[in-house]
Design a protein around this motif. Structure first.
Motif, mmCIF file in Angstrom:
data_model
loop_
_atom_site.group_PDB
_atom_site.id
_atom_site.type_symbol
_atom_site.label_atom_id
_atom_site.label_comp_id
_atom_site.label_asym_id
_atom_site.label_seq_id
_atom_site.Cartn_x
_atom_site.Cartn_y
_atom_site.Cartn_z
ATOM 1 N N LEU A 152 0.869 -1.246 -0.011
ATOM 2 C CA LEU A 152 -0.204 -0.150 -0.055
ATOM 3 C C LEU A 152 1.087 1.201 0.038
ATOM 4 O O LEU A 152 0.682 2.331 -0.734
ATOM 5 C CB LEU A 152 -0.863 -0.097 1.332
ATOM 6 N N ALA A 153 1.937 1.202 0.824
ATOM 7 C CA ALA A 153 2.766 2.154 0.905
ATOM 8 C C ALA A 153 3.598 2.660 -0.577
ATOM 9 O O ALA A 153 3.707 3.760 -1.023
ATOM 10 C CB ALA A 153 3.893 2.021 1.999
ATOM 11 N N SER A 154 3.898 1.613 -1.176
ATOM 12 C CA SER A 154 4.581 1.685 -2.262
ATOM 13 C C SER A 154 3.567 2.165 -3.558
ATOM 14 O O SER A 154 3.904 3.191 -4.231
ATOM 15 C CB SER A 154 5.138 0.395 -2.940
ATOM 16 N N ALA A 155 2.337 1.746 -3.435
ATOM 17 C CA ALA A 155 1.257 2.392 -4.331
ATOM 18 C C ALA A 155 1.106 3.622 -3.955
ATOM 19 O O ALA A 155 0.957 4.514 -5.088
ATOM 20 C CB ALA A 155 -0.020 1.241 -4.155
ATOM 21 N N LEU A 156 0.791 4.256 -2.931
ATOM 22 C CA LEU A 156 0.912 5.306 -2.653
ATOM 23 C C LEU A 156 1.816 6.499 -3.007
ATOM 24 O O LEU A 156 1.604 7.602 -3.739
ATOM 25 C CB LEU A 156 0.327 5.764 -1.118
ATOM 26 N N LEU A 157 2.975 5.896 -2.887
ATOM 27 C CA LEU A 157 4.262 6.689 -3.338
ATOM 28 C C LEU A 157 4.234 6.969 -4.781
ATOM 29 O O LEU A 157 5.014 7.690 -5.174
ATOM 30 C CB LEU A 157 5.225 5.921 -2.678
ATOM 31 N N VAL A 158 3.760 6.140 -5.559
ATOM 32 C CA VAL A 158 3.642 6.180 -6.903
ATOM 33 C C VAL A 158 2.294 7.196 -7.337
ATOM 34 O O VAL A 158 2.489 8.071 -8.211
ATOM 35 C CB VAL A 158 3.598 4.836 -7.557
ATOM 36 N N LEU A 159 1.271 6.790 -6.767
ATOM 37 C CA LEU A 159 -0.148 7.541 -7.084
ATOM 38 C C LEU A 159 -0.246 9.079 -6.687
ATOM 39 O O LEU A 159 -0.513 9.801 -7.533
ATOM 40 C CB LEU A 159 -1.132 6.788 -6.781
ATOM 41 N N LEU A 160 0.271 9.480 -5.339
ATOM 42 C CA LEU A 160 -0.169 10.698 -4.877
ATOM 43 C C LEU A 160 0.969 11.468 -5.721
ATOM 44 O O LEU A 160 0.470 12.675 -6.394
ATOM 45 C CB LEU A 160 0.325 10.845 -3.613
ATOM 46 N N PRO A 161 2.195 11.366 -5.980
ATOM 47 C CA PRO A 161 3.242 12.235 -7.165
ATOM 48 C C PRO A 161 2.502 12.496 -8.411
ATOM 49 O O PRO A 161 2.574 13.370 -8.971
ATOM 50 C CB PRO A 161 4.260 11.626 -6.746
ATOM 51 N N ALA A 162 2.067 11.312 -8.717
ATOM 52 C CA ALA A 162 1.446 11.185 -10.091
ATOM 53 C C ALA A 162 0.642 11.935 -10.507
ATOM 54 O O ALA A 162 0.127 12.856 -11.513
ATOM 55 C CB ALA A 162 1.467 9.800 -10.858
ATOM 56 N N ALA A 163 -0.452 11.987 -9.263
ATOM 57 C CA ALA A 163 -1.552 12.963 -9.357
ATOM 58 C C ALA A 163 -1.422 14.327 -9.518
ATOM 59 O O ALA A 163 -1.563 15.065 -10.238
ATOM 60 C CB ALA A 163 -2.514 12.638 -8.156
ATOM 61 N N ILE A 164 -0.313 14.679 -8.564
ATOM 62 C CA ILE A 164 0.108 16.249 -8.586
ATOM 63 C C ILE A 164 1.032 16.517 -9.788
ATOM 64 O O ILE A 164 0.513 17.578 -10.189
ATOM 65 C CB ILE A 164 1.121 16.224 -7.456
ATOM 66 N N LYS A 165 1.571 15.828 -10.688
ATOM 67 C CA LYS A 165 2.289 16.183 -11.572
ATOM 68 C C LYS A 165 1.608 15.863 -12.948
ATOM 69 O O LYS A 165 2.063 15.979 -14.059
ATOM 70 C CB LYS A 165 3.616 15.267 -11.669
ATOM 71 N N THR A 166 0.492 15.597 -12.735
ATOM 72 C CA THR A 166 -0.318 15.152 -14.180
ATOM 73 C C THR A 166 -0.526 16.275 -14.981
ATOM 74 O O THR A 166 -1.291 17.599 -14.546
ATOM 75 C CB THR A 166 -1.894 14.712 -13.707
ATOM 76 N N PHE A 167 0.076 16.157 -16.112
ATOM 77 C CA PHE A 167 -0.121 17.329 -17.218
ATOM 78 C C PHE A 167 -0.298 17.020 -18.600
ATOM 79 O O PHE A 167 -1.496 17.475 -19.020
ATOM 80 C CB PHE A 167 1.382 18.109 -17.110
ATOM 81 N N ASP A 168 0.421 15.774 -19.154
ATOM 82 C CA ASP A 168 0.043 15.577 -20.478
ATOM 83 C C ASP A 168 -1.483 14.933 -20.844
ATOM 84 O O ASP A 168 -2.029 15.167 -21.830
ATOM 85 C CB ASP A 168 1.272 14.528 -21.046
ATOM 86 N N LEU A 169 -1.749 14.524 -19.749
ATOM 87 C CA LEU A 169 -3.291 13.863 -20.085
ATOM 88 C C LEU A 169 -4.250 15.007 -20.015
ATOM 89 O O LEU A 169 -5.347 14.987 -20.824
ATOM 90 C CB LEU A 169 -3.596 13.070 -18.741
ATOM 91 N N VAL A 170 -3.854 15.963 -19.353
ATOM 92 C CA VAL A 170 -4.766 17.029 -19.480
ATOM 93 C C VAL A 170 -4.815 17.734 -20.806
ATOM 94 O O VAL A 170 -6.003 18.299 -21.395
ATOM 95 C CB VAL A 170 -4.632 18.377 -18.329
ATOM 96 N N VAL A 171 -3.538 18.079 -21.311
ATOM 97 C CA VAL A 171 -3.321 18.672 -22.545
ATOM 98 C C VAL A 171 -4.155 17.961 -23.592
ATOM 99 O O VAL A 171 -4.636 18.651 -24.458
ATOM 100 C CB VAL A 171 -1.930 18.886 -22.694
ATOM 101 N N VAL A 172 -4.082 16.594 -23.925
ATOM 102 C CA VAL A 172 -4.592 15.783 -24.791
ATOM 103 C C VAL A 172 -5.891 15.645 -24.536
ATOM 104 O O VAL A 172 -6.698 15.772 -25.596
ATOM 105 C CB VAL A 172 -3.767 14.670 -24.821
ATOM 106 N N LEU A 173 -6.411 15.284 -23.396
ATOM 107 C CA LEU A 173 -7.950 15.060 -23.371
ATOM 108 C C LEU A 173 -8.915 15.919 -23.313
ATOM 109 O O LEU A 173 -9.792 16.033 -23.885
ATOM 110 C CB LEU A 173 -7.941 14.060 -22.111
#
Length: 287
Positions: free
Chosen positions: A209-230
């Motif tokens: 769970l800690a490993s998954a959160l460590l990936v998901l939380l920063p990825a949510a904060i840094k989300t950029f390219d998906l917004v640009v395209v979608l």
């Protein structure tokens, strides 16, 4: 000794280049956030004025609110779905390898490809909506991309589709690491079904769970390219996230100082997640 010197001679230039491009540009961005930089960088020091403007900007506040809504869906849904899929695969299903490949395949795609595919799938006149209407449900519409209150959830759907398989793999590795003797002992004590899951299995998945959160939380904060395209941040600014705000301020609206301030806030948000995890891990390793 000669091999060690050769290895160091090869590594040191790469480390120096990485330090310059990461820490050097990070420090430079921090300096720009304290200046009056507009279209071009400036050394006119203004202190924390750019951060004050940022915090008072309604557009930044809306981007943070969008991030909260996007982040909740982007984190919680993959955790639940990933755990469910991992539990399913852990039952030693026939064709497990094929199922694992199918669920992991979206992770191999870039967010640009994912966004492009889902933009077509969510098109009100094409994609899934057109397919459903062709089946006879003529009144069906899926126009989240055109609705201000639903556009951010279109981002959630696309992002969850891509990341869930990766979270499943993390949980599956955790499940396969649980000692079978512990499970057998729990079953002998009468633990079955949900009780076994809640009292034995889930407590053993803490590291996963800690490993998954460590990936998901920063990825949510840094989300950029998906917004640009979608969604391109629209309609209006309904699906604009902080990283997209930062890009527009710095490179499209000639407000480099404000964009740098928003970038530093994003860095601090990511560090607020990564540093506590690193400190806890280092203390456990030293204990």
């Amino acid at each position: 000794m000669t091999e060690r010197r050769t290895a160091l001679a090869c590594l040191i230039p790469l480390l120096l280049i990485g330090a310059v491009f990461f820490y050097g540009f990070l420090l430079w961005t921090g300096w720009l956030s304290l200046t009056r930089s507009g279209l071009m960088p400036s050394n006119d020091f203004v202190g924390l004025r750019q951060y004050e403007r940022l915090l008072l900007d309604p557009r930044w506040q809306a981007a943070l609110w969008n991030l909260l809504r996007f982040g909740l869906g982007f984190v919680l849904l993959p955790l639940v779905l990933g755990l469910g899929l991992a539990l399913l695969l852990d039952q030693k299903l026939r064709g497990e390898g094929l199922l694992r490949w199918i669920w992991l395949h979206p992770m191999a795609l870039s967010m640009v490809v994912t966004g492009s595919a889902w933009r077509w799938l969510m098109d009100p006149e094409q994609g899934i909506a057109e397919g459903v209407r062709a089946l006879g449900w003529t009144s069906f519409r899926w126009d989240w991309l055109a609705q201000e209150d639903m556009a951010v959830y279109a981002l959630v759907v696309a992002a969850v589709w891509q990341i869930t398989g990766f979270v499943m793999a993390i949980f599956l590795a955790g499940l396969r690491g649980i000692d079978d003797s512990m499970l057998q002992a729990a079953r002998l004590d009468g633990a079955r079904g949900f009780t076994l899951l809640r009292r034995v299995i889930l407590p053993q998945l803490g590291p996963s769970l800690a490993s998954a959160l460590l990936v998901l939380l920063p990825a949510a904060i840094k989300t950029f390219d998906l917004v640009v395209v979608l969604t391109e941040g629209g309609p209006g600014q309904a699906s604009e996230l902080p990283a997209f705000y930062m890009f527009q301020m710095a490179f499209e609206r000639s407000r480099l100082g404000l964009g740098a301030a928003s970038a530093m806030v994003l860095v601090m948000m990511v560090l607020s997640i990564a540093l506590p995890y690193a400190i806890v891990r280092s203390r456990k390793a030293a204990a």
